[in-house]
Design a protein around this motif. Sequence first.
Motif, mmCIF file in Angstrom:
data_model
loop_
_atom_site.group_PDB
_atom_site.id
_atom_site.type_symbol
_atom_site.label_atom_id
_atom_site.label_comp_id
_atom_site.label_asym_id
_atom_site.label_seq_id
_atom_site.Cartn_x
_atom_site.Cartn_y
_atom_site.Cartn_z
ATOM 1 N N ALA A 42 -5.391 9.401 -4.078
ATOM 2 C CA ALA A 42 -5.995 8.520 -3.080
ATOM 3 C C ALA A 42 -4.960 8.134 -2.045
ATOM 4 O O ALA A 42 -3.770 8.011 -2.347
ATOM 5 N N ILE A 43 -5.411 7.976 -0.822
ATOM 6 C CA ILE A 43 -4.574 7.448 0.262
ATOM 7 C C ILE A 43 -4.964 5.993 0.468
ATOM 8 O O ILE A 43 -6.144 5.659 0.659
ATOM 9 N N ILE A 44 -3.951 5.123 0.430
ATOM 10 C CA ILE A 44 -4.150 3.688 0.631
ATOM 11 C C ILE A 44 -3.426 3.271 1.907
ATOM 12 O O ILE A 44 -2.242 3.581 2.090
ATOM 13 N N ALA A 45 -4.117 2.590 2.803
ATOM 14 C CA ALA A 45 -3.500 2.025 4.008
ATOM 15 C C ALA A 45 -3.204 0.560 3.765
ATOM 16 O O ALA A 45 -4.021 -0.164 3.164
ATOM 17 N N ALA A 89 -6.367 -11.515 19.942
ATOM 18 C CA ALA A 89 -5.621 -12.772 20.062
ATOM 19 C C ALA A 89 -5.019 -13.153 18.715
ATOM 20 O O ALA A 89 -5.371 -14.169 18.102
ATOM 21 N N GLN A 90 -4.115 -12.326 18.240
ATOM 22 C CA GLN A 90 -3.405 -12.594 16.991
ATOM 23 C C GLN A 90 -2.106 -11.810 17.007
ATOM 24 O O GLN A 90 -1.864 -10.994 17.899
ATOM 25 N N ASP A 91 -1.242 -12.067 16.028
ATOM 26 C CA ASP A 91 0.078 -11.444 16.003
ATOM 27 C C ASP A 91 -0.008 -9.958 15.672
ATOM 28 O O ASP A 91 -0.992 -9.477 15.104
ATOM 29 N N ARG A 92 1.065 -9.246 16.001
ATOM 30 C CA ARG A 92 1.139 -7.822 15.728
ATOM 31 C C ARG A 92 1.169 -7.553 14.221
ATOM 32 O O ARG A 92 1.664 -8.347 13.437
ATOM 33 N N PHE A 93 0.687 -6.374 13.874
ATOM 34 C CA PHE A 93 0.624 -5.963 12.479
ATOM 35 C C PHE A 93 1.784 -5.045 12.124
ATOM 36 O O PHE A 93 2.316 -4.327 12.969
ATOM 37 N N ALA A 94 2.159 -5.067 10.869
ATOM 38 C CA ALA A 94 2.960 -4.006 10.265
ATOM 39 C C ALA A 94 1.993 -3.141 9.474
ATOM 40 O O ALA A 94 1.166 -3.659 8.718
ATOM 41 N N LEU A 113 -7.299 -3.323 -5.806
ATOM 42 C CA LEU A 113 -6.731 -3.646 -4.495
ATOM 43 C C LEU A 113 -7.115 -5.055 -4.064
ATOM 44 O O LEU A 113 -6.293 -5.792 -3.493
ATOM 45 N N LYS A 114 -8.346 -5.466 -4.323
ATOM 46 C CA LYS A 114 -8.770 -6.819 -3.969
ATOM 47 C C LYS A 114 -8.003 -7.860 -4.783
ATOM 48 O O LYS A 114 -7.639 -8.931 -4.263
ATOM 49 N N ASN A 115 -7.750 -7.561 -6.048
ATOM 50 C CA ASN A 115 -6.966 -8.484 -6.877
ATOM 51 C C ASN A 115 -5.534 -8.595 -6.357
ATOM 52 O O ASN A 115 -4.936 -9.682 -6.362
ATOM 53 N N ILE A 116 -4.976 -7.466 -5.901
ATOM 54 C CA ILE A 116 -3.624 -7.489 -5.333
ATOM 55 C C ILE A 116 -3.591 -8.357 -4.080
ATOM 56 O O ILE A 116 -2.689 -9.191 -3.914
ATOM 57 N N GLU A 117 -4.556 -8.171 -3.196
ATOM 58 C CA GLU A 117 -4.614 -8.987 -1.982
ATOM 59 C C GLU A 117 -4.640 -10.472 -2.317
ATOM 60 O O GLU A 117 -3.934 -11.277 -1.690
ATOM 61 N N SER A 118 -5.427 -10.829 -3.305
ATOM 62 C CA SER A 118 -5.525 -12.234 -3.702
ATOM 63 C C SER A 118 -4.212 -12.736 -4.278
ATOM 64 O O SER A 118 -3.767 -13.849 -3.965
ATOM 65 N N THR A 119 -3.568 -11.923 -5.106
ATOM 66 C CA THR A 119 -2.302 -12.327 -5.718
ATOM 67 C C THR A 119 -1.216 -12.538 -4.674
ATOM 68 O O THR A 119 -0.431 -13.486 -4.741
ATOM 69 N N VAL A 133 -2.071 -9.618 3.582
ATOM 70 C CA VAL A 133 -1.959 -8.193 3.298
ATOM 71 C C VAL A 133 -3.361 -7.624 3.152
ATOM 72 O O VAL A 133 -4.295 -8.316 2.743
ATOM 73 N N ASP A 134 -3.484 -6.376 3.541
ATOM 74 C CA ASP A 134 -4.758 -5.673 3.477
ATOM 75 C C ASP A 134 -4.488 -4.303 2.865
ATOM 76 O O ASP A 134 -3.568 -3.595 3.290
ATOM 77 N N LEU A 135 -5.234 -3.930 1.834
ATOM 78 C CA LEU A 135 -5.109 -2.615 1.213
ATOM 79 C C LEU A 135 -6.476 -1.950 1.226
ATOM 80 O O LEU A 135 -7.439 -2.481 0.651
ATOM 81 N N ASP A 136 -6.585 -0.815 1.910
ATOM 82 C CA ASP A 136 -7.854 -0.101 2.054
ATOM 83 C C ASP A 136 -7.756 1.299 1.482
ATOM 84 O O ASP A 136 -6.752 2.003 1.698
ATOM 85 N N ILE A 137 -8.803 1.725 0.791
ATOM 86 C CA ILE A 137 -8.895 3.111 0.353
ATOM 87 C C ILE A 137 -9.354 3.956 1.543
ATOM 88 O O ILE A 137 -10.436 3.732 2.080
ATOM 89 N N ILE A 138 -8.537 4.908 1.944
ATOM 90 C CA ILE A 138 -8.879 5.780 3.071
ATOM 91 C C ILE A 138 -9.531 7.066 2.560
ATOM 92 O O ILE A 138 -10.596 7.463 3.037
ATOM 93 N N PHE A 139 -8.885 7.714 1.599
ATOM 94 C CA PHE A 139 -9.450 8.898 0.945
ATOM 95 C C PHE A 139 -9.336 8.732 -0.562
ATOM 96 O O PHE A 139 -8.385 8.102 -1.062
#
Length: 525
Positions: A42-45, A89-94, A113-119, A133-139
């Motif tokens: 899987a690819i995670i962004a 109208a928000q700060d730049r992302f990494a 991934l949702k649990n990681i974001e919450s942690t 932080v945001d973690l998305d499944i791309i593929f």
Amino acid sequence: MSESSILHSALARVPILKHIGSRSLSDSSPAASVSHDGRNLAIIALGSNIPDRFANIEAGLRLLEDNREETQILETSFMYETDPMYVTAQDRFANCACLIATTLSPLKLLQKLKNIESTVGRVKTFRNGPRVVDLDIIFYNDEIFDSRAQGVMEEEGHLIVPHVRMHEREFVLRPCADIIPHYIHPLLGYSIADLLGQVANPQIPIRKILPLPPLSVGTERCWILSKKTYIMATLNVTPDSFSDGGQHSSIEDAVTYVHNSVAQGADIIDIGGYSTRPGAAFVSPEEELRRVVPVIQRLREQGLTVPISVDTFRASVADAALAVGADIINDVRALDEDPAMRAVAGKRGVPVILMHSRPGDAGKNKGYADLGGVIAGVKKELGENVSKARRTGGIRRWSVVVDPGIGFNKSVEDNLTLLRHHATLTDSGPVTATPQKSLRAAWEDQQRLETERPMEGMPTLIGASRKSFLGRVIGDPDRDPSLRAWATAAAVTVAVQQKTDIVRVHDIKEMKDVLAIADAVWRAD
């Protein structure tokens, strides 16, 4: 030492990473210890725009591989800074991406991934708004998956793979292209590289960055690459370095030199306690520690904020220096002499500068004919060490800087050739890959390509300042090294023309002027 002290290591400065814990010094890269055969790919962004963005992303990655039999990071992209999209109208992302092997189903992976974001600390705000932080499944393999009931159009809260909006997001496509550029999107029929070409906007450039450890909780630092050439000031707290040995042996002299260098324009201070010049005397680890650590500690106590690199090939010295405020490991042996060095770098999560050299005396072992010349030789030998650092040390791709090792195990002509052509070490070169409809095949093909160009896209450092080959070229080899500033200026100018990112120099004030002109000429675009 209190947890709020600025002398803590980078990871100890970030609250979430204290709870997660650092990787053990004995840990190897997951790619080295567990095969991904038979598991899902899987690819995670990943993205963050709330400081410390880089620590938030690193925390997410470490949580992602908390159970490496379940989810294992195989590869990372470079790190990029991007302007916000949709809600501007928000700060730049990494932003970055990683490839994982996993035993989890798509929905169970989403839940992880949702649990990681919450942690890590993400709090739901509004769609496309700021996030820790945001973690998305791309593929996920080559699957086409949609968890929505028939007729439901709402995307929020559902899993759609491939990611439904990835094709319009350069901040997703560019890091994905670092990992699987020739993978064909299962629905759109275009490769990742082709999709990137369709959305890339030169008027709103995405910037490759080098994340640096924060000095305190809630702050962050990074260097934007390709925008300017950064000046590394050379501080040798040694009695026998070739140019300035004995000049900065006391803490007071060393600290004065650093403050003067910063005032003259230095972007980073490189501190070393073991001379690597040809014929240099052996220095014990205890003596090297005694020379280096108190200087770094004093500088941080005095409030110095510029980055500090520790010039050492010993894990014990690097670890102690990082613990009192150093930010980067600069290793003339490319993390390959001390077996523990890669583990220290991976555990600490700091940038590493990997320099090309050969075992033994720096003035010997200069032959490259059997490797096809010095460019091919450095590409092969340094490239192998870069690959080992990333595969067996768990070091992120965005944390590596490469140095071709001017003056180390090279002839005069070799040094000139490297100055003249060192951009080819990190250039992409001609592409021979075939577009692949299988994610696994695309990844395996990319691994093959990276054995041919393992340093592709990596930032570079050139250290030619005052070196003896300059004296030979100007016909005055016996001239005192401190009088080689003009020759150094010419070498620095060539380095900028070859797109180097950092120059390691002694004459800060003079080289700052040289770089002002060279950058204006060669970085005008």
